[in-house]
Each structure stands twice: as C-alpha cells, then as structure tokens.
Motif scaffolding. Sequence first.
Motif, PDB file in Angstrom:
ATOM      1  N   ASP A 117       0.830  -1.207   0.000  1.00 52.89           N
ATOM      2  CA  ASP A 117       0.000   0.000   0.000  1.00 52.89           C
ATOM      3  C   ASP A 117       0.862   1.253   0.000  1.00 52.89           C
ATOM      4  N   GLU A 168      -7.460 -10.104  -9.166  1.00 60.70           N
ATOM      5  CA  GLU A 168      -8.066  -8.872  -8.670  1.00 60.70           C
ATOM      6  C   GLU A 168      -7.297  -8.403  -7.428  1.00 60.70           C
ATOM      7  N   ARG A 209      -7.784  -6.369  -4.926  1.00 59.84           N
ATOM      8  CA  ARG A 209      -8.429  -6.295  -3.620  1.00 59.84           C
ATOM      9  C   ARG A 209      -8.701  -7.672  -3.029  1.00 59.84           C
ATOM     10  N   TYR A 251      -5.138  -8.922  -0.756  1.00 69.14           N
ATOM     11  CA  TYR A 251      -4.639  -8.267   0.450  1.00 69.14           C
ATOM     12  C   TYR A 251      -5.676  -8.391   1.562  1.00 69.14           C
ATOM     13  N   SER A 256      -8.151  -5.527   2.355  1.00 68.20           N
ATOM     14  CA  SER A 256      -9.206  -5.364   1.343  1.00 68.20           C
ATOM     15  C   SER A 256     -10.257  -6.455   1.453  1.00 68.20           C
ATOM     16  N   THR A 273     -12.569  -5.717   4.151  1.00 67.94           N
ATOM     17  CA  THR A 273     -13.441  -4.589   3.801  1.00 67.94           C
ATOM     18  C   THR A 273     -14.491  -4.984   2.771  1.00 67.94           C
ATOM     19  N   HIS A 274     -14.054  -5.642   1.686  1.00 73.53           N
ATOM     20  CA  HIS A 274     -14.958  -5.955   0.572  1.00 73.53           C
ATOM     21  C   HIS A 274     -15.546  -7.366   0.650  1.00 73.53           C
TER      22      HIS A 274
END
Length: 426
Positions: free
Chosen positions: A120, A185, A187, A190, A193, A196-197
């Motif tokens: 990041d 992809e 995200r 990691y 991510s 979060t997603h």
Amino acid sequence: MSGLACPWLCGAYPYPSGFFKFPSSNTTTCSSVPAFIIYCSNSQFTPQGPGPGSSQTDLKFVLHDALDAFGVNTTHARIAREGFCSQIRKLSDIERGTSICINRGVDLGQAALHIAAEDDSLISHSSVPLPVADFLERLDHLSMEYCSRYSSSFKSSPEHFIRCLETYLYVNKGFRRTGERNQSEPRALYLHSVLTHRFGSASLLSLIYSEILKMLRLWGLLSFDIEVFFPHDSFSSPRGYCKQKMKESDQSHVMTKQSLLVEMLKDLKDAFWPFQLDHTKSPFLRAARAANCSESANDSEESAFELASVKASLHRLQRGVWTSVRFGDMRRALSACEHLILLQTDPKELRDYGGLLYHCGFYKEAFQYLTLYQDRKKESFGLIDNVEEEEALEKLIIRLNLILMEEGWSPPSDNRSFLRNSSEPW
C-alpha cells in the motif's frame, strides 16, 4: 549492449551508504555455515547453507533503497517489512510444518497485514501508514460477533458447529471466493481489502477461517479439533472438517503456516508479474523470453491481440505510468519476490528475482542472484527439471557477463526511471 535491458526501473542511482545491518537474535538456520546473508532494511537473515566449506556472500534487496534514491519515501514500507520479518523470525522447522489451525508463534494475520501495508505504501505514497492494528481488531471482531450470534453451537457436535461457522462466514458476513476470471483482482489478494470488501482468494479466506478458530480456542470455547480444507480448484471456498475424521486424501489440503504464506505471496507475484502472456510458462521463462533469452516455437502463431497487448504495456511503462494488473506492476512484483526470498523456501525465488532485476537494469545484482541460484542448485545435487528454463538461465547469465564487462559493473546511462512518484492512471 545497454539496449538489451527494458528500462522499466532505473538502475542508474548511487547506492545509499545507509544500509542498516542490525543482526536479529532469533534468526532460524538449518546449518552452522551460511551460504549467504540478506540485508533488508534493518533486518538480517541467514538462509540455509548448502554445507561445510561454503563461502559467505552478502546480498542486498534493491527495491526500498532504489525508491529512496528517486525521492519516494519508503519509511512506512520499511516499517511494514520489519513487521513481516518479526513474524517470520518465529518460523522454526516445527512451526513451518504446523497447521494454520494450531495457535503458535507466528501470527498469520499480522504477517498478511504487514505485506499489505508495504505494498500500500509503495503504490499510494500516503503520508499515513495502513492501520494494521485497526484491521487486526476487525479480524478479532469476527470471532466476537460469532460468539454473540451462535453461542449455542459450542455445546453441539463438531459438524453442527462447522455448519454454523460457515453460515456465519459465507452467508451472514458475505465472504466469497474470487472467480476464475478474477484471480488477479488486487483487492482479493490483500487481507485488509478482503476484510473490507469480503471478496478474497482461497489463501486469505483460509486465513480468516483459521483466525476465527484460533480466537475461539484461545477463549476455551472449542473442545474438539477442526482442520481447514484448502481448495485446489479455482472456485471452491475453504471448508472445515472434524480432524478426528480426517482421511489420508485430505493431507494435501492441509495448509501449514509456511505453505499459506507462500501461497499468499505467490498469488501476489503471479498477479503483478510484468510478463502476463502465456501462463503455461513459468514466470522466469516469460521474463527470459521478453529478454530474448528463450526460444519460442509459437512466435509466428502469436495472435495480434497478444502483440498489441505487449506494445501497449511497453508504451505505458515508457511513459512512466504504472501498469494495470493485466500488464503487471514491477514494484509489487519485486516486493513479492523479496518476501518469498526471506521465507527461504524455494531457491527458484532467487532466480525469478534475478530475472526481474535484469529488466530493471540492476545488472550486477541480477548476476549475483542468478549465479547464487546456480550454486545452490549444484550444491544440492538437484536434477534439471526444466531444460528450457535452464537454457534460458544460461543465456541470461552470459548476456549479463557481457553487459557487465562492457559497462564496468555499472547500469546503462540511458535507462529512464520508473521509480519516481508517478501518479496512478485511475
């Protein structure tokens, strides 16, 4: 001769004198005579030596210092790398072979978040580091929320508990596995991510699954052993099963601490490898082919789309723009390679890293890593498992020898830098 290297990263920088070389007290070795020492930020690692009589060689990673030399602040990246190193120092021989469901020294959640924090910082150039502690708290919160929702499952059978846990994870919380088309992809690769997603790779979903089990065990809520079944296909999600009912065929699906870290890093390496075409070939062979060090029988059969993709990728790189995942990301590919080398699992990581360094213009370092790989392979009496790769390696080393003799161990003067703080083409 300088035109042989693709100017994706510039090697024309003065080496900073401030390499930190503080020895770590808990370094794990399998031999009293090291083959080489790697200096990385303020961490020192001594990978396994091949045997008595070996000479010691000091090697240095290039990514952080090269970025610093071109004005990219790597303070947060270095701190994150040290956080990763502090975890893998705990990887004793026993720990490396320990299942991810057993709570011992290495904190996989922290290690994965430190990898994410470093990458990041490399791509965002943010003045604020990734909040690792906050995401660790979010990871722990998953276990606490499960307890509040399914407290009765702890008194039931292992099978019922597993059904409840997977309903919570995959239905209530909505975590899902990446599809075959979205394996790269970013995200999904990691941990922060994915938290979060709620969309992630098999390795990260396995980590989350095992971390919930770890916390429940720490709280004394589980009275039975559960293993995580790691899927080797491209669509299934990790599942749990009672360890007492384990079959011999399940052995290949049990992830150890080491194998999970390797899986996570190889996912990143494959996703951001700058040579994305022809995935039937190994990453190194693709890099060698791009350097014209590998004979290809299918050159005349390449599609117009493939040729156009290569030209588009090179054009973006020459403009100093970081490429999309389809065409790789040199910085994150180098980062993944350096992490894999620190894990000390496969000598081929030295070779792959050397291949990338060649394309970056770091000829001296590329030569050192490639010849070290050759030495490690000879001393381990390893058989040649891929003739095409070995021939490509020999050609690349010969080319490096010629370049270094002509250049006097210095990078080409016409290399352009792609280490500068370029903006992302979002």
